[in-house]
Design a protein around this motif. Sequence first.
Motif, PDB file in Angstrom:
ATOM      1  N   VAL A   1       0.839  -1.200   0.000  1.00  0.00           N
ATOM      2  CA  VAL A   1       0.000   0.000   0.000  1.00  0.00           C
ATOM      3  C   VAL A   1       0.877   1.255   0.000  1.00  0.00           C
ATOM      4  CG1 VAL A   1      -1.709   1.329   1.286  1.00  0.00           C
ATOM      5  CG2 VAL A   1      -1.896  -1.162   1.176  1.00  0.00           C
TER       6      VAL A   1
ATOM      7  N   SER B   1      -2.130  -8.039  -5.068  1.00  0.00           N
ATOM      8  CA  SER B   1      -1.494  -6.726  -4.958  1.00  0.00           C
ATOM      9  C   SER B   1      -2.377  -5.728  -4.221  1.00  0.00           C
ATOM     10  CB  SER B   1      -1.167  -6.178  -6.350  1.00  0.00           C
ATOM     11  OG  SER B   1      -0.623  -4.879  -6.245  1.00  0.00           O
ATOM     12  N   GLN B   2      -1.756  -4.909  -3.391  1.00  0.00           N
ATOM     13  CA  GLN B   2      -2.470  -3.840  -2.698  1.00  0.00           C
ATOM     14  C   GLN B   2      -2.506  -2.557  -3.528  1.00  0.00           C
ATOM     15  OE1 GLN B   2      -4.139  -4.304   0.284  1.00  0.00           O
ATOM     16  NE2 GLN B   2      -3.599  -6.419  -0.199  1.00  0.00           N
ATOM     17  N   THR B   3      -1.876  -2.576  -4.688  1.00  0.00           N
ATOM     18  CA  THR B   3      -1.879  -1.438  -5.607  1.00  0.00           C
ATOM     19  C   THR B   3      -2.902  -1.689  -6.712  1.00  0.00           C
ATOM     20  OG1 THR B   3       0.457  -0.957  -5.198  1.00  0.00           O
ATOM     21  CG2 THR B   3      -0.472  -0.137  -7.259  1.00  0.00           C
TER      22      THR B   3
ATOM     23  N   HIS C   1      -8.495  -3.044  -4.479  1.00  0.00           N
ATOM     24  CA  HIS C   1      -9.096  -3.448  -3.215  1.00  0.00           C
ATOM     25  C   HIS C   1      -9.747  -2.215  -2.610  1.00  0.00           C
ATOM     26  CE1 HIS C   1      -7.336  -7.376  -3.459  1.00  0.00           C
ATOM     27  NE2 HIS C   1      -6.111  -6.900  -3.503  1.00  0.00           N
TER      28      HIS C   1
END
Length: 272
Positions: A103, A135-137, A271
């Motif tokens: 993040v 992925s948090q991106t 997300h």
Amino acid sequence: MKILLPTDFSQQSDHAITLARRIATKVPVDLELLHIIPCRTEARLNEKGEVEVEEDSVQGYLDAQVKAAQKGFEMYKTDGFASVKTSIEFGPIASTIIFKTPVGAYDLLIMGTKGAFGLKEFLSGSSTQQVVRGSQTPVLSLMCDRSDWQINNILLIHQLDRPNAQIPDALKALALSFGATLHIFSNNHPSEAVSEEKMKEFLGQQGLEGIQAKIYPNGISEKAIVQFDQQFSMDMIAVATEGRSSLSQIFQSSVAEKLVNHMYKPILTFHG
């Protein structure tokens, strides 16, 4: 906007860079090109750019791969970006990208993909699908050339009434800079439709109070999304996702993962 773009120097990667360049015509883009060399043993580049590896037997192979990657980077036209940097990593493709994109590290990850169908999708999916899951991106994926890409209409799949629902900064920047209209699916069933007032309240909280938007009572499913796109021709589809465990992914693919594997439209997953 800070963008990470993994490349294997394929045609799909060329399409991804073309898409990044289109974005750079609207907002300043700091681009990082990443090439990953698959490697089962511990390896890294030292400060001199030389490969350091635990197993001597793969030294020559990795040296050659690094030189090939450096030549590949030189072939790309990097004009139009605020800045460009290149990096080389070693390891499994999907997990290396996921590890590199916690993040806040990047605003957007752009990936060209060939998709995945049939048995391949059932067993493991595409690398892009695996990155989408972990992925948090936000991930913007595409299968084909979008050199003439304009974003006039975005289909947003998002449960607006879910606690802590958010729209990522990258999607806000794209929608505002291109002057796009948001078309929103926000429920699992037509009986759970979100009101227009609730939609306006949510967009205001996200700093998008001035944007044109419409909300539809359609249920969220791959079939409904494909039919809507065929009827109204969206320029991009944005989907809020939730990560999945390795067990559940065998029996159930999320709508976002199916779209990434099957649709020839830019798909933005996040997300949220």
